[in-house]
Design an enzyme around this catalytic site. Structure first.
Site, mmCIF file in Angstrom:
data_model
loop_
_atom_site.group_PDB
_atom_site.id
_atom_site.type_symbol
_atom_site.label_atom_id
_atom_site.label_comp_id
_atom_site.label_asym_id
_atom_site.label_seq_id
_atom_site.Cartn_x
_atom_site.Cartn_y
_atom_site.Cartn_z
ATOM 1 N N GLU A 70 -2.988 -14.176 2.372
ATOM 2 C CA GLU A 70 -1.774 -13.662 3.013
ATOM 3 C C GLU A 70 -0.832 -14.843 3.270
ATOM 4 O O GLU A 70 -1.264 -16.004 3.269
ATOM 5 C CB GLU A 70 -2.119 -13.029 4.368
ATOM 6 C CG GLU A 70 -3.278 -12.057 4.357
ATOM 7 C CD GLU A 70 -2.868 -10.606 4.167
ATOM 8 O OE1 GLU A 70 -1.662 -10.313 4.281
ATOM 9 O OE2 GLU A 70 -3.746 -9.782 3.884
ATOM 10 N N LYS A 126 -6.277 -1.757 10.456
ATOM 11 C CA LYS A 126 -7.546 -2.111 11.129
ATOM 12 C C LYS A 126 -7.314 -2.700 12.505
ATOM 13 O O LYS A 126 -8.124 -2.523 13.409
ATOM 14 C CB LYS A 126 -8.345 -3.088 10.268
ATOM 15 C CG LYS A 126 -7.657 -4.401 10.008
ATOM 16 C CD LYS A 126 -7.694 -4.815 8.565
ATOM 17 C CE LYS A 126 -6.513 -5.714 8.271
ATOM 18 N NZ LYS A 126 -6.335 -6.035 6.900
ATOM 19 N N GLY A 136 -2.513 -15.955 -5.224
ATOM 20 C CA GLY A 136 -2.037 -14.757 -4.527
ATOM 21 C C GLY A 136 -3.163 -14.014 -3.812
ATOM 22 O O GLY A 136 -3.045 -12.826 -3.507
ATOM 23 N N GLY A 163 -11.008 -1.358 1.826
ATOM 24 C CA GLY A 163 -10.094 -0.806 0.814
ATOM 25 C C GLY A 163 -10.631 0.448 0.162
ATOM 26 O O GLY A 163 -10.759 1.495 0.787
ATOM 27 N N GLY A 167 -5.505 -4.591 -1.865
ATOM 28 C CA GLY A 167 -4.697 -4.363 -3.063
ATOM 29 C C GLY A 167 -4.068 -2.988 -3.041
ATOM 30 O O GLY A 167 -4.534 -2.085 -2.346
ATOM 31 N N LYS A 210 -12.688 -5.327 11.322
ATOM 32 C CA LYS A 210 -13.381 -4.369 10.447
ATOM 33 C C LYS A 210 -14.797 -4.114 10.955
ATOM 34 O O LYS A 210 -15.291 -2.985 10.907
ATOM 35 C CB LYS A 210 -13.379 -4.882 9.009
ATOM 36 C CG LYS A 210 -11.955 -4.915 8.423
ATOM 37 C CD LYS A 210 -11.896 -5.720 7.151
ATOM 38 C CE LYS A 210 -10.484 -5.767 6.566
ATOM 39 N NZ LYS A 210 -10.334 -6.772 5.519
ATOM 40 N N VAL A 244 0.835 -1.207 0.000
ATOM 41 C CA VAL A 244 0.000 0.000 0.000
ATOM 42 C C VAL A 244 0.874 1.264 0.000
ATOM 43 O O VAL A 244 0.600 2.235 -0.720
ATOM 44 C CB VAL A 244 -0.964 -0.001 1.211
ATOM 45 C CG1 VAL A 244 -1.831 1.249 1.211
ATOM 46 C CG2 VAL A 244 -1.847 -1.250 1.180
ATOM 47 N N ILE A 295 -13.552 1.220 -0.817
ATOM 48 C CA ILE A 295 -14.965 1.582 -0.584
ATOM 49 C C ILE A 295 -15.038 2.679 0.490
ATOM 50 O O ILE A 295 -14.561 2.467 1.611
ATOM 51 C CB ILE A 295 -15.777 0.354 -0.111
ATOM 52 C CG1 ILE A 295 -15.645 -0.803 -1.101
ATOM 53 C CG2 ILE A 295 -17.230 0.726 0.116
ATOM 54 C CD1 ILE A 295 -16.246 -2.118 -0.608
#
Ligand code: HSE
Length: 431
Positions: free
Chosen positions: A192, A107, A189, A136, A304, A207, A16, A138
């Site tokens: 994690e 988070k 992928g 992410g 992502g 979350k 990120v 949103i």
């Protein structure tokens, strides 16, 4: 007139962080034109200075010392993107103590230490923004705190973990079992390196705690969030769900119930007509019910590089703009409500139950008797038994609305019956 520069200090330059650096480089002019302010990256702290990076920065901009980034007088906003509990929490508190605004995608620290972090920010008169911590790309936290401020929020249902949504999609669409679907997620992928937090529902619970604080204005302790992961869902449950018009999704649920708030994360049999039922692959979606808006749903990439970086940069810009408002106040209170969290034992819903049994005369009666003795009423029964094969049968049932405590007590008693080959499986149902 040249845009005023706002100094950004970045802690962490993984997936990120790299996206944030790219956006700040490529969109600096656009942001300056839109806001009159230009976020300028001053320094980046990384764990390993020697590591090759996709986006090259001049060596003098890199340091291994995050405290040095926080201490720089030309850094106005500290952006924490290292993740994990520590030292992230300590560094965020240090940044606040140093009078810096903070933007984070973390988070775990907001869910676990939010109350401590927001109290420190209020005390110091700085802002903490954390939009990227949930969903992410949103913009759900801004929607809940700002766009929907005129509403009493009634319920939130979220698909907020991409890994588990991908696994359940493969199980549903390709008939894979849990292990095969997990292996497929690892190959693609989508998992994690250690997917435990995702598979056990803990990432989704973090979350949910953040969503519930923003929607209902309550502080949430993680112990008050009920959590179950997806590893016990079988192809058999998926096919039964399909037959009866449901799909199985890992839902994060926050629901107003009789003056208190239910908070739970668990695999759920969800009506295939619900808008969340069609959210596939690694997508995230959050469905909100409010008294004024009615029903709304947000769909997008929950993880992502660029989707999450987009949310981080939006928070940076928001923090800059708000901190420059004439009547600027530190973080508005997130906790304005006195509602309490409902204990899981008091939650009630419809259930799907599956009993792996030895095929004997009277076995369904024995199970039904225990359920009945706990006031649990059955709406549908199916027995999938192979004639004269005693070691392969299942009995599946759907129930009317039943209390969680009664169901758990009944299942414990049924699990102890000699006709059970294995422990029973249950899923809660949402229409
Ligand atoms: N592991 C998380 C997911 C990443 O699968 O959604 C985003 O928090």
């Amino acid at each position: 007139m040249a845009a005023k520069e706002i100094g950004i200090g970045l802690i962490g330059m993984g997936t990120v962080g790299t996206g944030v650096v790219k956006i700040l480089r490529e969109r600096g002019d656009t942001i300056a034109a839109r806001t009159g302010l230009r976020p300028v990256l001053r320094q980046v702290a990384v764990r390993n200075l020697g590591q090759m990076r996709e986006v090259a920065l001049p060596p003098e901009m890199m340091t291994a010392d995050p405290q040095a980034v926080i201490a720089r007088p030309d850094v106005d906003i500290v952006v924490e993107l290292m993740g994990g509990y520590e030292p992230a929490r300590t560094l965020v508190l240090k940044a606040i103590e140093s009078g810096k605004h903070v933007v984070t995608a973390n988070k775990a620290i907001i869910a676990l230490y939010g109350q401590e972090i927001f109290a420190a920010a209020r005390e110091k008169g700085v802002l903490v923004y954390f939009e990227a911590s949930v969903g992410g790309a949103i913009p759900i936290l801004a929607a809940l705190r700002e766009s929907f401020v005129a509403n009493e929020i009634r319920a939130i249902f979220g698909i907020v973990n991409g890994t588990t949504n991908y696994i359940l999609t493969r199980m549903t669409e390709d008939g894979m079992d849990f292990g095969e679907a997990l292996a497929e997620a690892v190959r693609g992928g989508y998992a994690e390196a250690d997917p435990t937090l995702d598979l056990e529902g803990i990432d989704a619970a973090h979350k949910l705690a953040i969503l519930a604080s923003c929607a209902f204005g309550i502080p949430v302790d993680m112990e008050d969030v009920y959590v179950e992961g997806i590893s016990e869902v079988c192809p058999q449950d998926i096919s039964y769900a399909r037959e009866f018009g449901y799909v199985i999704k890992l839902l994060a649920i926050a629901k107003e119930a009789g003056g208190s708030i239910e908070l739970r994360v668990h695999p759920t049999m969800l009506s295939r007509h619900h808008p969340l039922a069609s959210v596939r692959e690694t997508y995230n979606a959050i469905y909100v019910e409010g008294d004024a808006i009615g029903k709304a749903m947000f769909l997008g990439r929950g993880a992502g590089r660029m989707p999450t970086a987009s949310a981080v940069v939006s928070d940076i810009v928001e923090a800059i703009l708000r901190s420059r408002e004439a009547d600027f106040q530190a973080e508005r209170s997130l906790y304005w409500n006195r509602k309490t969290i409902q204990p899981m034992s008091e939650v009630a819903c419809k259930f799907y139950l599956r009993f792996p049994i030895v095929d004997q005369p009277g076995v369904i009666g024995k199970i039904a008797t225990v359920l009945g003795s706990h006031g649990i009423s059955i709406t549908s029964v199916r027995a999938s038994l192979v004639e004269m094969t005693t070691n392969a049968g299942h009995v599946e049932m759907l129930t009317h609305r039943a209390g969680e405590a009664a169901v758990q007590q009944a299942l414990q008693e049924i699990n102890a019956l000699p006709v059970m080959r294995d422990k029973s499986m249950y899923l809660r149902i949402e229409e």
